[in-house]
Each structure stands twice: as structure tokens, then as C-alpha cells.
Design a protein around this motif. Structure first.
Motif, PDB file in Angstrom:
ATOM      1  N   VAL A   1       0.857  -1.336   0.120  1.00 33.28           N
ATOM      2  CA  VAL A   1      -0.284   0.102  -0.167  1.00 33.28           C
ATOM      3  C   VAL A   1       0.938   1.072  -0.087  1.00 33.28           C
ATOM      4  N   LEU A   2       0.507   2.055  -0.933  1.00 37.73           N
ATOM      5  CA  LEU A   2       1.318   3.269  -0.978  1.00 37.73           C
ATOM      6  C   LEU A   2       0.389   4.545  -0.906  1.00 37.73           C
ATOM      7  N   HIS A   3       0.814   5.453   0.028  1.00 37.34           N
ATOM      8  CA  HIS A   3       0.084   6.694   0.217  1.00 37.34           C
ATOM      9  C   HIS A   3       1.205   7.724  -0.202  1.00 37.34           C
ATOM     10  N   ILE A   4       0.673   8.632  -1.062  1.00 40.50           N
ATOM     11  CA  ILE A   4       1.686   9.484  -1.472  1.00 40.50           C
ATOM     12  C   ILE A   4       0.955  10.764  -1.928  1.00 40.50           C
ATOM     13  N   GLU A   5       1.514  11.772  -1.755  1.00 38.33           N
ATOM     14  CA  GLU A   5       1.267  13.318  -2.057  1.00 38.33           C
ATOM     15  C   GLU A   5       1.589  13.475  -3.339  1.00 38.33           C
ATOM     16  N   LEU A   6       0.592  13.680  -4.386  1.00 34.32           N
ATOM     17  CA  LEU A   6       0.899  14.195  -5.609  1.00 34.32           C
ATOM     18  C   LEU A   6      -0.054  15.280  -5.950  1.00 34.32           C
ATOM     19  N   ASN A   7       0.508  16.164  -6.727  1.00 31.41           N
ATOM     20  CA  ASN A   7      -0.308  17.215  -7.433  1.00 31.41           C
ATOM     21  C   ASN A   7      -1.038  16.643  -8.534  1.00 31.41           C
ATOM     22  N   MET A   8      -2.254  17.530  -9.067  1.00 36.11           N
ATOM     23  CA  MET A   8      -2.678  16.861 -10.160  1.00 36.11           C
ATOM     24  C   MET A   8      -2.112  16.157 -11.309  1.00 36.11           C
ATOM     25  N   MET A   9      -1.121  17.332 -11.807  1.00 39.70           N
ATOM     26  CA  MET A   9      -0.331  16.988 -12.662  1.00 39.70           C
ATOM     27  C   MET A   9       0.448  15.732 -12.817  1.00 39.70           C
ATOM     28  N   MET A  10       1.064  15.808 -11.564  1.00 39.81           N
ATOM     29  CA  MET A  10       1.831  14.196 -11.465  1.00 39.81           C
ATOM     30  C   MET A  10       0.897  13.084 -11.196  1.00 39.81           C
ATOM     31  N   LYS A  11      -0.055  13.335 -10.614  1.00 45.41           N
ATOM     32  CA  LYS A  11      -1.128  12.160 -10.555  1.00 45.41           C
ATOM     33  C   LYS A  11      -1.288  11.545 -12.059  1.00 45.41           C
ATOM     34  N   MET A  12      -1.758  12.464 -13.016  1.00 40.01           N
ATOM     35  CA  MET A  12      -2.086  12.161 -14.294  1.00 40.01           C
ATOM     36  C   MET A  12      -1.005  11.752 -14.854  1.00 40.01           C
ATOM     37  N   MET A  13       0.173  11.981 -14.735  1.00 41.44           N
ATOM     38  CA  MET A  13       1.382  11.660 -15.506  1.00 41.44           C
ATOM     39  C   MET A  13       1.836  10.385 -14.849  1.00 41.44           C
ATOM     40  N   ILE A  14       2.028  10.078 -13.503  1.00 37.86           N
ATOM     41  CA  ILE A  14       2.508   8.818 -12.985  1.00 37.86           C
ATOM     42  C   ILE A  14       1.520   7.909 -12.386  1.00 37.86           C
ATOM     43  N   GLY A  15       0.317   8.380 -12.128  1.00 45.48           N
ATOM     44  CA  GLY A  15      -0.483   7.433 -11.374  1.00 45.48           C
ATOM     45  C   GLY A  15      -0.728   6.002 -11.809  1.00 45.48           C
ATOM     46  N   GLY A  16      -0.877   6.055 -12.943  1.00 46.92           N
ATOM     47  CA  GLY A  16      -1.014   4.445 -13.705  1.00 46.92           C
ATOM     48  C   GLY A  16       0.242   3.792 -13.343  1.00 46.92           C
ATOM     49  N   LYS A  17       1.388   4.305 -13.696  1.00 47.52           N
ATOM     50  CA  LYS A  17       2.772   3.942 -13.621  1.00 47.52           C
ATOM     51  C   LYS A  17       2.973   3.359 -12.368  1.00 47.52           C
ATOM     52  N   LEU A  18       2.507   4.122 -10.972  1.00 42.96           N
ATOM     53  CA  LEU A  18       2.585   3.762  -9.589  1.00 42.96           C
ATOM     54  C   LEU A  18       2.101   2.664  -9.353  1.00 42.96           C
ATOM     55  N   GLN A  19       0.791   2.361  -9.839  1.00 44.18           N
ATOM     56  CA  GLN A  19      -0.124   1.388  -9.618  1.00 44.18           C
ATOM     57  C   GLN A  19       0.805   0.088 -10.156  1.00 44.18           C
ATOM     58  N   GLY A  20       1.131   0.036 -11.435  1.00 41.77           N
ATOM     59  CA  GLY A  20       1.697  -1.023 -12.078  1.00 41.77           C
ATOM     60  C   GLY A  20       3.031  -1.407 -11.522  1.00 41.77           C
ATOM     61  N   ALA A  21       3.784  -0.598 -10.989  1.00 38.17           N
ATOM     62  CA  ALA A  21       5.018  -0.669 -10.392  1.00 38.17           C
ATOM     63  C   ALA A  21       4.765  -1.391  -9.088  1.00 38.17           C
TER      64      ALA A  21
END
Length: 138
Positions: free
Chosen positions: A100-120
Motif C-alpha cells: 500500500v502506497l500513500h503519496i502526495e501528488l499534485n494533479m499533474m503528477m497524478k495524471m502523469m505517473i498515477g497509473g505507472k505507480l499502480q503497475g510498479a
């Protein structure tokens, strides 16, 4: 703060045995020491270089044999996050693992890497389970 949860993985080992490995960074040296640059680890902290950046992590919480919580150590990670490795004992030789990862991302970062974090996260959980299932019995 966003939350990402890996797929649950089955490890055919006692939860206590898995916990003994994941609860100390220095136990990970044989597995990751040659996969990252400048790996250094103690029981409670580790640091390494990834893509030219130094990453520093520390074990913030341990609850045997249920989970460990890992956070960024001083000056080691540019975002606020907490990372749990959770273990659920099904039987003496069947443990379910998830990350489980809790991470503070701004909207731009969330859109850019959110899916990649899930896959990782899914890949890391699968890799831990595979390594633990293939390791010689203690």
C-alpha cells in the motif's frame, strides 16, 4: 494524499519468516545490492541512487508479523509518502502479501505517473512473492 494498493500475492511461507526478511533493510542487500547504484543499508535505513537521484528510506513502524511501514528519510525523497508491506497469515504455510502506497501528488503528477505507480506496486509485490516462494526453506 492518493492511495495505491497492489494486487494480493500468495507466499507459501510462514508470515514470521517473510516478516524477518522484510523488516530489515540490510536483509535486502543480496537481492538489490547489484540492481541499484551505491546501495547502503542498516537495519533501519537504506540509501541508493536511482536515475541519478539519491533516495533515502527509513523503517518508521514494524508490527511483527503483520506489516512494516517505510517512509522517506531526511532529504531523501522529494515527495511525502508512506509505503506499507502488509502480511496476512492464512495458515502456517500460506501468507498473503500486499503493498500500500500513500503519496502526495499534485494533479499533474497524478495524471502523469498515477497509473505507472499502480503497475510498479503490482510488479514489486509479485517480485517479492516470487522471490520468497523460490528461496530455499529456512
Amino acid at each position: 494524499m492518493q492511495e495505491y494498493i497492489s494486487k494480493q500475492q500468495q507466499v507459501l511461507r510462514p508470515a514470521e519468516q517473510i516478516y524477518a526478511v522484510i523488516s530489515r533493510f540490510d536483509n535486502l542487500t543480496p537481492a538489490v545490492g547489484d540492481k541499484v547504484e551505491e546501495w547502503q543499508a542498516t537495519e533501519d535505513t537504506c540509501s541508493f541512487k536511482a536515475k541519478g537521484f539519491t533516495v533515502r528510506l527509513r523503517m518508521e513502524e514494524r508490527e511483527a508479523p503483520r506489516h512494516v511501514k517505510i517512509v522517506g528519510d531526511e532529504g531523501g525523497v522529494p515527495v511525502d509518502f508512506a509505503f506499507w508491506i502488509q502480511l496476512h497469515k492464512v495458515s502456517e504455510t500460506d501468507t498473503r502479501l500486499r503493498l500500500v502506497l500513500h503519496i502526495e501528488l499534485n494533479m499533474m503528477m497524478k495524471m502523469m505517473i498515477g497509473g505507472k505507480l499502480q503497475g510498479a506496486l503490482d510488479q514489486i509485490a509479485e517480485g517479492i512473492a516470487r522471490a520468497m516462494n523460490q528461496a530455499p526453506a529456512c
